[in-house]
Write a protein that holds these residues in place. Structure first.
Motif, mmCIF file in Angstrom:
data_model
loop_
_atom_site.group_PDB
_atom_site.id
_atom_site.type_symbol
_atom_site.label_atom_id
_atom_site.label_comp_id
_atom_site.label_asym_id
_atom_site.label_seq_id
_atom_site.Cartn_x
_atom_site.Cartn_y
_atom_site.Cartn_z
ATOM 1 N N PHE A 94 43.589 9.267 63.603
ATOM 2 C CA PHE A 94 41.923 8.732 63.964
ATOM 3 C C PHE A 94 40.561 8.955 62.720
ATOM 4 C CE2 PHE A 94 37.749 8.307 66.511
ATOM 5 C CZ PHE A 94 37.820 7.715 66.815
ATOM 6 N N VAL A 95 40.678 10.264 63.108
ATOM 7 C CA VAL A 95 40.230 10.877 61.996
ATOM 8 C C VAL A 95 39.817 8.906 59.913
ATOM 9 C CG1 VAL A 95 38.409 12.418 60.451
ATOM 10 C CG2 VAL A 95 39.187 12.610 62.291
ATOM 11 N N ALA A 96 40.788 9.788 59.849
ATOM 12 C CA ALA A 96 41.735 9.150 58.754
ATOM 13 C C ALA A 96 40.708 8.221 58.235
ATOM 14 C CB ALA A 96 42.409 9.750 57.965
ATOM 15 N N CYS A 97 41.405 7.253 59.950
ATOM 16 C CA CYS A 97 40.995 5.716 59.996
ATOM 17 C C CYS A 97 40.104 5.093 59.410
ATOM 18 C CB CYS A 97 42.210 4.902 61.392
ATOM 19 S SG CYS A 97 44.199 5.185 60.450
ATOM 20 N N ALA A 98 38.959 5.944 60.720
ATOM 21 C CA ALA A 98 37.651 5.637 60.799
ATOM 22 C C ALA A 98 36.902 5.780 59.404
ATOM 23 C CB ALA A 98 36.954 6.953 62.034
ATOM 24 N N ALA A 99 37.587 7.057 58.674
ATOM 25 C CA ALA A 99 35.928 7.590 57.789
ATOM 26 C C ALA A 99 36.838 6.971 56.369
ATOM 27 C CB ALA A 99 35.983 8.923 57.870
ATOM 28 N N LEU A 176 44.435 9.195 49.154
ATOM 29 C CA LEU A 176 44.151 10.430 50.215
ATOM 30 C C LEU A 176 45.185 10.088 51.107
ATOM 31 C CD1 LEU A 176 43.002 13.075 50.129
ATOM 32 C CD2 LEU A 176 40.409 12.090 50.533
ATOM 33 N N ALA A 177 44.413 9.663 52.138
ATOM 34 C CA ALA A 177 44.914 8.929 53.723
ATOM 35 C C ALA A 177 46.201 8.751 53.005
ATOM 36 C CB ALA A 177 44.287 7.269 53.993
ATOM 37 N N ARG A 178 47.004 8.305 52.426
ATOM 38 C CA ARG A 178 48.180 8.210 52.542
ATOM 39 C C ARG A 178 48.829 9.046 52.414
ATOM 40 N NH1 ARG A 178 48.332 4.524 47.956
ATOM 41 N NH2 ARG A 178 48.768 2.920 49.986
ATOM 42 N N ALA A 179 48.741 10.482 51.482
ATOM 43 C CA ALA A 179 48.673 11.585 51.327
ATOM 44 C C ALA A 179 48.900 12.378 52.711
ATOM 45 C CB ALA A 179 48.071 12.861 49.960
ATOM 46 N N LEU A 180 47.517 12.176 53.509
ATOM 47 C CA LEU A 180 47.433 13.343 54.768
ATOM 48 C C LEU A 180 48.333 11.940 56.200
ATOM 49 C CD1 LEU A 180 43.385 13.647 55.506
ATOM 50 C CD2 LEU A 180 45.402 15.541 54.782
ATOM 51 N N LEU A 181 48.395 11.142 55.964
ATOM 52 C CA LEU A 181 49.603 10.313 57.084
ATOM 53 C C LEU A 181 50.591 10.494 56.951
ATOM 54 C CD1 LEU A 181 46.267 7.557 57.572
ATOM 55 C CD2 LEU A 181 46.482 10.317 58.652
ATOM 56 N N GLY A 182 51.245 9.689 55.859
ATOM 57 C CA GLY A 182 52.394 9.294 55.116
ATOM 58 C C GLY A 182 52.437 7.922 56.144
ATOM 59 N N ALA A 183 51.157 7.138 55.510
ATOM 60 C CA ALA A 183 51.774 5.694 56.342
ATOM 61 C C ALA A 183 51.241 4.920 55.509
ATOM 62 C CB ALA A 183 50.703 5.652 57.980
ATOM 63 N N GLU A 184 52.573 3.661 55.766
ATOM 64 C CA GLU A 184 52.127 2.588 54.247
ATOM 65 C C GLU A 184 50.742 1.703 54.986
ATOM 66 O OE1 GLU A 184 52.638 0.908 51.785
ATOM 67 O OE2 GLU A 184 53.766 2.290 51.855
ATOM 68 N N LEU A 185 49.774 1.597 54.508
ATOM 69 C CA LEU A 185 47.917 0.768 54.453
ATOM 70 C C LEU A 185 48.147 -0.409 53.997
ATOM 71 C CD1 LEU A 185 46.739 4.552 52.813
ATOM 72 C CD2 LEU A 185 47.252 2.930 55.672
ATOM 73 N N GLU A 186 47.582 -0.732 54.607
ATOM 74 C CA GLU A 186 46.691 -2.830 54.522
ATOM 75 C C GLU A 186 46.565 -2.514 52.893
ATOM 76 O OE1 GLU A 186 47.782 -4.927 55.810
ATOM 77 O OE2 GLU A 186 48.261 -4.662 58.122
ATOM 78 N N PRO A 187 47.002 -3.717 51.821
ATOM 79 C CA PRO A 187 46.405 -3.615 51.002
ATOM 80 C C PRO A 187 44.734 -4.376 50.639
ATOM 81 C CG PRO A 187 47.419 -5.475 51.308
ATOM 82 C CD PRO A 187 47.910 -4.637 52.519
ATOM 83 N N GLN A 188 43.860 -3.165 49.847
ATOM 84 C CA GLN A 188 42.290 -3.278 50.110
ATOM 85 C C GLN A 188 42.264 -4.907 49.186
ATOM 86 O OE1 GLN A 188 42.900 0.846 48.918
ATOM 87 N NE2 GLN A 188 40.937 1.243 50.239
ATOM 88 N N PHE A 189 43.076 -4.794 47.867
ATOM 89 C CA PHE A 189 42.344 -5.918 46.972
ATOM 90 C C PHE A 189 43.896 -6.769 47.282
ATOM 91 C CE2 PHE A 189 38.222 -3.471 46.311
ATOM 92 C CZ PHE A 189 37.710 -4.176 46.270
#
Length: 344
Positions: A94-99, A176-189
């Motif tokens: 929650f904190v990572a996805c918010a911040a 940083l988020a990927r290291a914290l969450l160990g989750a695959e993320l949507e592309p930013q660009f």
């Protein structure tokens, strides 16, 4: 540098505590007025935190993360709309996805993309960002020659500088988020230099975290009441207003309205593009021509309206000086690490 590192620690700690409170408070409240009232202290705190930095880059990036993206995500949470935040999320997520400017990929998308992601991250992904970092360093190094460039080359140079700087900052946050969450993320660009229309550029390729919050917050509610064209215009106008806020964090001066005018112009042109695309018999240029025209329009109007406040106040020189200082710091840190590794 020491004061900025201390400021980063303070801002990170304050934002984390505030978002932990937001997660705990909203988990016990129904969507609507109760949640909004509980989140109000957080929404009032976030705009203050970026002023802890004297660095233009850190002040502006933290404002983008916390004031714009996080603020809109919390508003969606207060309203109970589907979005990147939910009271049932684990606390760290929650904190990572918010911040941070991230969105965790949906499970269905993750299954489709897992093979591509595993193969591209070690080689292609890292190589791509290494090349972008090298190109950004080169642009910073030759910035002193900007005044001697032909008029047509200046907006291209400025646009490339902003694109590379923003993508590298966002990629760092995503790592940083990927290291914290160990989750695959949507592309930013998604390779905005290949955009074949304004709708393609703004909606599907450029800084995708922004349309990710503007669609549910602005576009869809307005579209439901007044139609798609009104939704597009409203989204661009809100984007322009929020960019004025971001420019305030850059210049520390009241906005001139030029940035809002830039996005209002692009919103009107995007609506016109949509109307023309719906006309079946209308001629459309080949994709390479459409891409060249789109990028020329974005860079030309950007030089006219978007970059004008920063260049007029000569803050572009301060921004470049900060970039040079950051690159020098990273170079010294790399040399020190190499020396330590050699001794070991």
């Amino acid at each position: 540098m020491a004061s900025e590192v201390a400021g980063l620690a303070v801002v990170s700690a304050a934002a984390s505590v505030a978002l932990v409170y937001a997660r705990l408070a909203t988990s016990r409240l129904a969507p609507g007025t109760p949640r909004l009232a509980a989140l109000l202290p957080v929404l009032l705190l976030l705009p203050v935190l970026p002023f802890a930095f004297s660095s233009i880059h850190l002040r502006t990036v933290s404002a983008f993360f916390l004031v714009w993206l996080c603020g809109f995500k919390l508003l969606l949470l207060a309203a109970g709309h589907d979005g990147p935040l939910h009271p049932a999320l684990p606390l760290v997520r929650f904190v990572a996805c918010a911040a941070l400017p991230i969105k965790v990929r949906d499970e269905n998308d993750k299954k489709q993309q897992s093979r591509i992601s595993r193969s591209s991250l070690p080689s292609g992904f890292l190589l791509s960002y290494a090349a972008k970092a090298a190109l950004f360093s080169a642009l910073v190094s030759v910035r002193c020659y900007r005044a001697r460039m032909p008029a047509y080359a200046v907006p291209v140079f400025d646009g490339a500088h902003v694109y590379l700087m923003l993508e590298l900052f966002l990629a760092s946050a995503a790592a940083l988020a990927r290291a914290l969450l160990g989750a695959e993320l949507e592309p930013q660009f998604d390779r905005p230099y290949l955009a074949s229309s304004l709708r393609d550029f703004w909606g599907r390729r450029w800084n995708l975290m922004v349309p990710g919050v503007l669609r549910p917050c602005v576009y869809r509610p307005v579209r439901a009441r007044f139609g798609a064209a009104a939704g597009v215009l409203a989204a661009f106008l809100v984007s322009g207003a929020m960019h004025e806020v971001m420019f305030y964090y850059i210049t520390l001066e009241a906005g001139t309205g030029e940035v809002t005018a830039f996005f209002a112009l692009h919103g009107a042109c995007a609506v016109a593009e949509r109307w023309m695309a719906r006309q079946g018999g209308m001629w459309r240029p080949p994709r390479p021509v459409a891409t060249a025209l789109t990028l020329a329009f974005v860079t030309g109007t950007g030089s006219w309206l978007f970059f004008a406040p920063v260049i007029r106040s000569r803050l572009d020189e301060a921004i470049i000086a900060e970039c040079e200082g950051m690159l020098a710091f990273l170079e010294r840190a790399g040399r020190n690490l190499a020396a330590m590794a050699h001794l070991i």
